[in-house]
Design an enzyme around this catalytic site. Structure first.
Site, short mmCIF file in Angstrom:
data_model
loop_
_atom_site.label_atom_id
_atom_site.label_comp_id
_atom_site.label_asym_id
_atom_site.label_seq_id
_atom_site.Cartn_x
_atom_site.Cartn_y
_atom_site.Cartn_z
N HIS A 47 1.92 -1.36 5.49
CA HIS A 47 0.87 -0.66 4.38
C HIS A 47 1.53 0.07 3.47
O HIS A 47 2.12 1.12 3.45
CB HIS A 47 -0.19 0.07 5.24
CG HIS A 47 -1.30 0.60 4.07
ND1 HIS A 47 -2.04 -0.20 3.38
CD2 HIS A 47 -1.98 1.80 4.19
CE1 HIS A 47 -3.04 0.41 2.63
NE2 HIS A 47 -2.86 1.52 3.23
N ASP A 80 0.48 -6.77 4.29
CA ASP A 80 -0.39 -5.34 4.14
C ASP A 80 -1.49 -5.80 5.08
O ASP A 80 -2.47 -6.59 4.59
CB ASP A 80 -0.79 -4.90 2.85
CG ASP A 80 -1.28 -3.48 2.90
OD1 ASP A 80 -2.18 -3.29 3.88
OD2 ASP A 80 -0.94 -2.53 2.10
N SER A 83 -3.27 3.00 -1.29
CA SER A 83 -4.39 2.78 -0.51
C SER A 83 -5.75 3.16 -1.07
O SER A 83 -6.07 2.84 -2.23
CB SER A 83 -4.38 3.12 0.95
OG SER A 83 -5.18 2.31 1.59
#
Length: 528
Positions: free
Chosen positions: A496, A468, A245
């Protein structure tokens, strides 16, 4: 070297999916989600592995710290067949004045199989946030990484400057954060909007009052430069890195600054660094709307597991409308399940498909006058403990995010976005707009990160998940293209980030990390 503004900070760009899945514990009905990161298998190497010495070069002075791992995993002793060591490495507070003598101490934890063989080096990991603890992540990953990786690498996690154990930024009170998360996610009237803006203005002011000009020192570029010190501290001639991320943004900045210092790099849950604040915010809330639609479709198709079927969206909207008038009180009556807390819980649950049934149960429980499950989801997202105290996750998140973004949105612009996004993204858009008010009132100087090609770097694997919510799949190719050496790996899954969840993804990433063979162009892995 070009500089671009930071992506929108209206929602946390990388809630820690691994830590979220590991720590959400629903306190009633005995429901506990299965973590996709923590498993009973320690991942230690097989009996034929041969111990290999770790290099003594570097600045890190490692000391055994099994108690740290045990505390993170909430057990009395660490897993068998694994060794845990901790260290602290000094870095310049300001890389623009690196000889000033002022330093921050960066906390590290490394874990390796006790019967490790054919060691390659260290695998530096970062969970994102910004604000997530890499120390915690290394411990969680030690329970879930494939055996082949643990046999060949020391997994090294670090808390970036301002985070957790590394000179943590802490300027928000527990009351500030309760008001931030529990506040009206879509204040329509001027008085209601003013109340939300005041809460966030007070938060920004408290950071300015406490830290002053030093707020600028917690930027992404400063941390990316720290990473090269860490590479040297663990004794590696070149960096092997796994970032999730926001950690993909951190890795991308490192790749531009130090392209010839990279051995291998996996960026999972890609952030597009070239987007401006408004476009990044729109992309993210669109991703959450898409993820919620997927949750709703699952709910309709699995009514036995989803008590709010057949129309989950209508159930959530109804719950939020009811909460405006008569919010359900939590255990002890200290909190009420306001629309803000409902929105926080919904957002939390969308980071992992494993928490979808819990979200459905939480919304249904509100109709039974119980908010326990809802607060469990929301508190895992916010890192709020049972006593009402918060970690410094969101202090660091907003400090780093606001420092990275050179553009200050006016109050009028935020108000305009709230209305526009309400039409385009009705569930998530308004709150995404209003939560940007912290940065619009931020007192610190800005230090935007550089963007550009990683000329001279080896192939960098960029992993994207089609479902996601937080880092939508469309950003994957954009990050790969920006780097110039990116190789896209696609997972047709939900939630995610993707690694390490399926054999297909694991095989592709492991082969790259160990053998330096990137996946073939266009490689796509099925959901399961």
């Amino acid at each position: 070297m070009s500089r671009r503004r930071r992506g929108s900070v209206v929602r946390r760009r990388s809630v820690l999916a691994p830590i979220l899945a590991a720590t959400v514990v629903v306190v009633s009905a005995g429901c506990t989600p299965t973590s996709r990161w923590v498993s009973p298998n320690s991942g230690a190497g097989g009996p034929s592995a041969t111990p290999t010495a770790r290099p003594s070069a570097g600045a890190a002075a490692w000391k055994p710290c099994p108690e740290v791992a045990a505390g993170i995993l909430r057990q009395q002793s660490p897993p068998p067949n694994l060794a845990f060591e901790c260290a602290s490495v000094p870095v310049p507070q300001d890389w623009a004045a690196k000889d000033s003598g002022k330093t921050f101490d960066i906390a590290l934890l490394r874990v390796h199989a006790t019967n490790q063989g054919n060691r390659i080096g260290s695998l530096l990991v970062d969970p994102g946030g910004p604000g997530g603890s890499g120390v915690d992540l290394a411990v969680y990953l030690s329970q879930q990484l494939p055996t082949d990786v643990l046999r060949r690498f020391d997994v090294v996690g670090f808390d970036p400057r301002g985070v957790g154990r590394s000179n943590a930024v802490k300027c928000f009170s527990d009351a500030d954060l309760d008001a931030f998360f529990g506040g009206d996610p879509d204040p329509v009237g001027d008085a209601d909007f003013d109340a939300v803006a005041k809460v966030q203005a007070n938060m920004a002011k408290s950071c300015g009052d406490k830290y002053g000009d030093s707020l600028r020192l917690f930027s992404t570029e400063q941390t990316a430069r720290d990473m090269d010190v860490l590479r040297q501290a663990v004794g590696d001639p070149k960096l092997t890195y796994l970032g999730f991320s926001y950690g993909t943004l951190l890795g991308g900045v490192y790749a531009e600054l130090f392209p010839d210092h990279i051995r291998a790099m996996v960026l999972d849950g890609a952030v597009d660094p070239t987007q401006n604040s408004i476009d990044a915010g729109a992309t993210q809330v669109k991703g959450f709307e898409h993820a919620f639609d997927n949750f709703s479709a699952w709910c309709k198709a699995n009514a036995s597991k989803c008590p709010i079927a057949p129309d989950a969206r209508a159930a959530v909207v109804s719950a939020m409308q009811s909460a405006h008038q008569s919010p359900v009180r939590g255990v002890g009556g200290s909190r009420t399940a306001t629309p803000g807390w409902i929105m926080t819980a919904v957002t939390s649950a969308l980071y992992s498909q494993e928490t979808w049934p819990i979200l459905a149960a939480a919304i249904d429980d509100l109709r039974q006058n119980s908010a326990a499950k809802l607060f469990a989801l929301a508190d895992a997202y916010a890192e709020r403990d049972p006593t009402g105290h918060y970690s410094n996750l969101f202090d660091a998140f907003l400090t780093i995010s606001c420092t990275d973004d050179p553009t200050t949105l006016s109050r009028a612009k935020v108000r305009e976005l709230q209305g526009t996004w309400r039409q385009q993204f009705p569930l998530f858009g308004p709150s995404a707009a209003t939560q940007s008010l912290v940065c619009s009132q931020w007192p610190g100087k800005r230090d935007p990160y550089p963007t550009g090609k990683a000329g001279g770097a080896p192939p960098i694997v960029v992993v994207g998940t089609t479902g996601d919510p937080a880092t939508p799949y469309e950003q994957t190719a954009k990050l790969a293209d920006m780097l110039g050496v990116g190789v896209v790996l696609t997972w047709q899954g939900e939630g995610h980030t993707a690694y390490p969840q399926t054999r297909c993804i694991n095989d592709a990433v492991n082969k790259y990390l160990i053998d330096l063979t990137p996946p073939a162009k266009g490689t796509t892995c099925p959901a399961r």
